[in-house]
Design a protein around this motif. Structure first.
Motif, PDB file in Angstrom:
ATOM      1  N   LEU A  57      47.895 -13.039  61.213  1.00 26.07           N
ATOM      2  CA  LEU A  57      48.124 -13.884  60.046  1.00 26.07           C
ATOM      3  C   LEU A  57      47.699 -15.293  60.391  1.00 26.07           C
ATOM      4  CD1 LEU A  57      51.095 -15.632  60.425  1.00 26.07           C
ATOM      5  CD2 LEU A  57      51.886 -13.291  60.281  1.00 26.07           C
ATOM      6  N   VAL A  58      47.109 -15.960  59.406  1.00 26.22           N
ATOM      7  CA  VAL A  58      46.643 -17.332  59.572  1.00 26.22           C
ATOM      8  C   VAL A  58      47.052 -18.118  58.337  1.00 26.22           C
ATOM      9  CG1 VAL A  58      44.640 -18.830  59.917  1.00 26.22           C
ATOM     10  CG2 VAL A  58      44.649 -16.538  60.915  1.00 26.22           C
ATOM     11  N   LEU A  59      47.613 -19.296  58.565  1.00 23.03           N
ATOM     12  CA  LEU A  59      48.043 -20.191  57.489  1.00 23.03           C
ATOM     13  C   LEU A  59      47.170 -21.431  57.453  1.00 23.03           C
ATOM     14  CD1 LEU A  59      51.780 -19.999  58.436  1.00 23.03           C
ATOM     15  CD2 LEU A  59      50.898 -19.299  56.214  1.00 23.03           C
ATOM     16  N   ASP A  60      47.029 -22.028  56.286  1.00 26.92           N
ATOM     17  CA  ASP A  60      46.273 -23.276  56.202  1.00 26.92           C
ATOM     18  C   ASP A  60      47.110 -24.473  56.641  1.00 26.92           C
ATOM     19  OD1 ASP A  60      47.987 -23.303  53.964  1.00 26.92           O
ATOM     20  OD2 ASP A  60      46.521 -24.343  52.708  1.00 26.92           O
ATOM     21  N   ARG A  61      48.440 -24.299  56.687  1.00 19.51           N
ATOM     22  CA  ARG A  61      49.345 -25.347  57.162  1.00 19.51           C
ATOM     23  C   ARG A  61      50.653 -24.699  57.586  1.00 19.51           C
ATOM     24  NH1 ARG A  61      48.971 -25.943  51.745  1.00 19.51           N
ATOM     25  NH2 ARG A  61      50.836 -25.693  50.498  1.00 19.51           N
ATOM     26  N   GLN A  62      51.505 -25.473  58.187  1.00 25.02           N
ATOM     27  CA  GLN A  62      52.782 -24.951  58.678  1.00 25.02           C
ATOM     28  C   GLN A  62      53.603 -24.364  57.540  1.00 25.02           C
ATOM     29  OE1 GLN A  62      55.090 -27.123  61.715  1.00 25.02           O
ATOM     30  NE2 GLN A  62      56.638 -27.306  60.116  1.00 25.02           N
ATOM     31  N   ALA A  63      54.200 -23.196  57.796  1.00 24.71           N
ATOM     32  CA  ALA A  63      55.040 -22.545  56.792  1.00 24.71           C
ATOM     33  C   ALA A  63      55.941 -21.518  57.477  1.00 24.71           C
ATOM     34  CB  ALA A  63      54.176 -21.851  55.738  1.00 24.71           C
ATOM     35  N   TYR A  64      56.960 -21.102  56.743  1.00 19.81           N
ATOM     36  CA  TYR A  64      57.832 -20.014  57.194  1.00 19.81           C
ATOM     37  C   TYR A  64      57.204 -18.712  56.723  1.00 19.81           C
ATOM     38  CZ  TYR A  64      61.299 -23.563  58.216  1.00 19.81           C
ATOM     39  OH  TYR A  64      61.946 -24.648  58.741  1.00 19.81           O
ATOM     40  N   VAL A  65      57.106 -17.740  57.619  1.00 22.47           N
ATOM     41  CA  VAL A  65      56.435 -16.476  57.296  1.00 22.47           C
ATOM     42  C   VAL A  65      57.382 -15.312  57.551  1.00 22.47           C
ATOM     43  CG1 VAL A  65      54.476 -14.970  57.816  1.00 22.47           C
ATOM     44  CG2 VAL A  65      54.183 -17.452  57.877  1.00 22.47           C
ATOM     45  N   TYR A  66      57.354 -14.353  56.635  1.00 28.18           N
ATOM     46  CA  TYR A  66      58.147 -13.142  56.728  1.00 28.18           C
ATOM     47  C   TYR A  66      57.235 -11.970  56.367  1.00 28.18           C
ATOM     48  CZ  TYR A  66      61.534 -16.845  56.061  1.00 28.18           C
ATOM     49  OH  TYR A  66      62.231 -18.021  56.175  1.00 28.18           O
ATOM     50  N   CYS A  67      57.173 -10.945  57.234  1.00 28.13           N
ATOM     51  CA  CYS A  67      56.296  -9.800  56.979  1.00 28.13           C
ATOM     52  C   CYS A  67      57.087  -8.499  57.039  1.00 28.13           C
ATOM     53  CB  CYS A  67      55.169  -9.750  58.006  1.00 28.13           C
ATOM     54  SG  CYS A  67      54.032 -11.144  57.902  1.00 28.13           S
ATOM     55  N   TYR A  68      56.771  -7.609  56.101  1.00 32.98           N
ATOM     56  CA  TYR A  68      57.449  -6.319  55.973  1.00 32.98           C
ATOM     57  C   TYR A  68      56.410  -5.207  55.911  1.00 32.98           C
ATOM     58  CZ  TYR A  68      61.539  -9.092  55.011  1.00 32.98           C
ATOM     59  OH  TYR A  68      62.559  -9.991  55.119  1.00 32.98           O
ATOM     60  N   TYR A  69      56.714  -4.150  56.642  1.00 30.81           N
ATOM     61  CA  TYR A  69      55.841  -2.982  56.736  1.00 30.81           C
ATOM     62  C   TYR A  69      56.519  -1.809  56.043  1.00 30.81           C
ATOM     63  CZ  TYR A  69      54.095   1.162  59.281  1.00 30.81           C
ATOM     64  OH  TYR A  69      53.608   2.396  59.630  1.00 30.81           O
ATOM     65  N   GLN A  70      55.812  -1.186  55.115  1.00 34.45           N
ATOM     66  CA  GLN A  70      56.306   0.008  54.429  1.00 34.45           C
ATOM     67  C   GLN A  70      55.521   1.190  54.945  1.00 34.45           C
ATOM     68  OE1 GLN A  70      56.510  -0.115  50.095  1.00 34.45           O
ATOM     69  NE2 GLN A  70      55.941   2.040  50.031  1.00 34.45           N
ATOM     70  N   ASP A  71      56.188   2.124  55.624  1.00 30.83           N
ATOM     71  CA  ASP A  71      55.476   3.258  56.211  1.00 30.83           C
ATOM     72  C   ASP A  71      55.290   4.377  55.188  1.00 30.83           C
ATOM     73  OD1 ASP A  71      57.884   4.720  56.119  1.00 30.83           O
ATOM     74  OD2 ASP A  71      58.254   4.534  58.266  1.00 30.83           O
ATOM     75  N   ALA A  72      54.635   5.452  55.615  1.00 30.35           N
ATOM     76  CA  ALA A  72      54.308   6.561  54.719  1.00 30.35           C
ATOM     77  C   ALA A  72      55.553   7.284  54.207  1.00 30.35           C
ATOM     78  CB  ALA A  72      53.378   7.546  55.429  1.00 30.35           C
ATOM     79  N   ARG A  73      56.693   7.112  54.877  1.00 31.58           N
ATOM     80  CA  ARG A  73      57.950   7.726  54.433  1.00 31.58           C
ATOM     81  C   ARG A  73      58.773   6.769  53.567  1.00 31.58           C
ATOM     82  NH1 ARG A  73      60.613  10.062  59.730  1.00 31.58           N
ATOM     83  NH2 ARG A  73      58.769   9.516  60.901  1.00 31.58           N
ATOM     84  N   SER A  74      58.176   5.672  53.145  1.00 24.32           N
ATOM     85  CA  SER A  74      58.824   4.653  52.305  1.00 24.32           C
ATOM     86  C   SER A  74      59.999   3.980  53.001  1.00 24.32           C
ATOM     87  CB  SER A  74      59.267   5.238  50.957  1.00 24.32           C
ATOM     88  OG  SER A  74      58.127   5.558  50.190  1.00 24.32           O
ATOM     89  N   ARG A  75      59.874   3.763  54.289  1.00 20.67           N
ATOM     90  CA  ARG A  75      60.849   2.951  55.009  1.00 20.67           C
ATOM     91  C   ARG A  75      60.255   1.561  55.137  1.00 20.67           C
ATOM     92  NH1 ARG A  75      61.511   6.719  60.156  1.00 20.67           N
ATOM     93  NH2 ARG A  75      59.312   6.310  59.963  1.00 20.67           N
ATOM     94  N   VAL A  76      61.043   0.558  54.812  1.00 28.09           N
ATOM     95  CA  VAL A  76      60.593  -0.829  54.868  1.00 28.09           C
ATOM     96  C   VAL A  76      61.257  -1.488  56.072  1.00 28.09           C
ATOM     97  CG1 VAL A  76      60.595  -3.057  53.677  1.00 28.09           C
ATOM     98  CG2 VAL A  76      60.263  -0.938  52.375  1.00 28.09           C
ATOM     99  N   THR A  77      60.433  -2.137  56.907  1.00 24.46           N
ATOM    100  CA  THR A  77      60.917  -2.766  58.124  1.00 24.46           C
ATOM    101  C   THR A  77      60.350  -4.165  58.239  1.00 24.46           C
ATOM    102  OG1 THR A  77      60.957  -0.609  59.219  1.00 24.46           O
ATOM    103  CG2 THR A  77      60.994  -2.542  60.643  1.00 24.46           C
ATOM    104  N   GLN A  78      61.198  -5.132  58.583  1.00 22.57           N
ATOM    105  CA  GLN A  78      60.707  -6.487  58.845  1.00 22.57           C
ATOM    106  C   GLN A  78      60.040  -6.478  60.216  1.00 22.57           C
ATOM    107  OE1 GLN A  78      63.427  -9.819  58.364  1.00 22.57           O
ATOM    108  NE2 GLN A  78      62.360 -10.904  60.006  1.00 22.57           N
ATOM    109  N   VAL A  79      58.760  -6.871  60.260  1.00 23.94           N
ATOM    110  CA  VAL A  79      58.033  -6.902  61.531  1.00 23.94           C
ATOM    111  C   VAL A  79      57.746  -8.325  62.008  1.00 23.94           C
ATOM    112  CG1 VAL A  79      57.060  -4.579  61.330  1.00 23.94           C
ATOM    113  CG2 VAL A  79      55.811  -6.525  60.350  1.00 23.94           C
TER     114      VAL A  79
END
Length: 178
Positions: A57-79
């Motif tokens: 991930l690349v931002l144009d300026r400083q920011a707070y980032v939160y990323c979530y991965y949804q797998d093929a079994r529809s489980r959502v995980t914060q990565v």
């Protein structure tokens, strides 16, 4: 000789410094949301079951980032952030690779089953953590209880960041058979 100077500014000088049309040229309240770009470890998004993946991930300026991965079994995980990569806010114009492949103690994102998967990242000008509902404040790298799509995650962030500037970036791919 290096001492502090005392400066007196007259009312006439201050009046002359006002912007034309009595409008401020730089309005921080109208600044655009942080620009967030996601790059998958495979630009074509073609993965096979049994592989691992990473993203940058690349931002144009400083920011707070939160990323979530949804797998093929529809489980959502914060990565991101995660115990190995807790840095917040994220510096601008610097690529962050998730998981950090240069850290031998890092986790991996294993693509176990065929099917569609998705990654959702939110970049905000303020910390959303304290405003999020309890399930999204849980431990990273564990499935989020009660959520089975990144759209539900996005709805929670929209509510938590209603008075903030934020952007969303998504990546989707389909895992094929081995």
């Amino acid at each position: 000789k290096g001492g502090a100077a005392q400066v007196a500014v007259s009312a006439e000088t201050l009046a002359a410094l006002k912007p034309r049309n009595a409008r401020v040229n730089l309005d921080a309240a109208k600044a655009p949301a942080p620009d967030l770009k996601l790059l998958l470890s495979r630009p074509d998004g073609q993965y096979a079951a049994g592989e691992t993946m990473s993203f940058s991930l690349v931002l144009d300026r400083q920011a707070y980032v939160y990323c979530y991965y949804q797998d093929a079994r529809s489980r959502v995980t914060q990565v991101y952030p995660n115990p190995m990569q807790p840095a917040q806010p994220v510096r601008g114009n610097t690529a962050v690779q998730v998981p950090d492949v240069n850290n031998p103690q890092s986790f991996s994102i294993s693509l176990d089953e065929p099917g569609p998967e998705e990654l959702l990242c939110v970049a905000a000008d303020r910390d959303a953590g304290p405003r999020l509902p309890a399930p999204l404040r849980g431990a990273a790298l564990q499935p989020v209880a009660g959520l089975d799509t990144v759209f539900q995650v996005l709805a929670a962030y929209k509510e938590a960041l209603a008075d903030a500037r934020f952007s969303v970036s998504r990546a989707q791919w389909v895992i094929g058979e081995r």
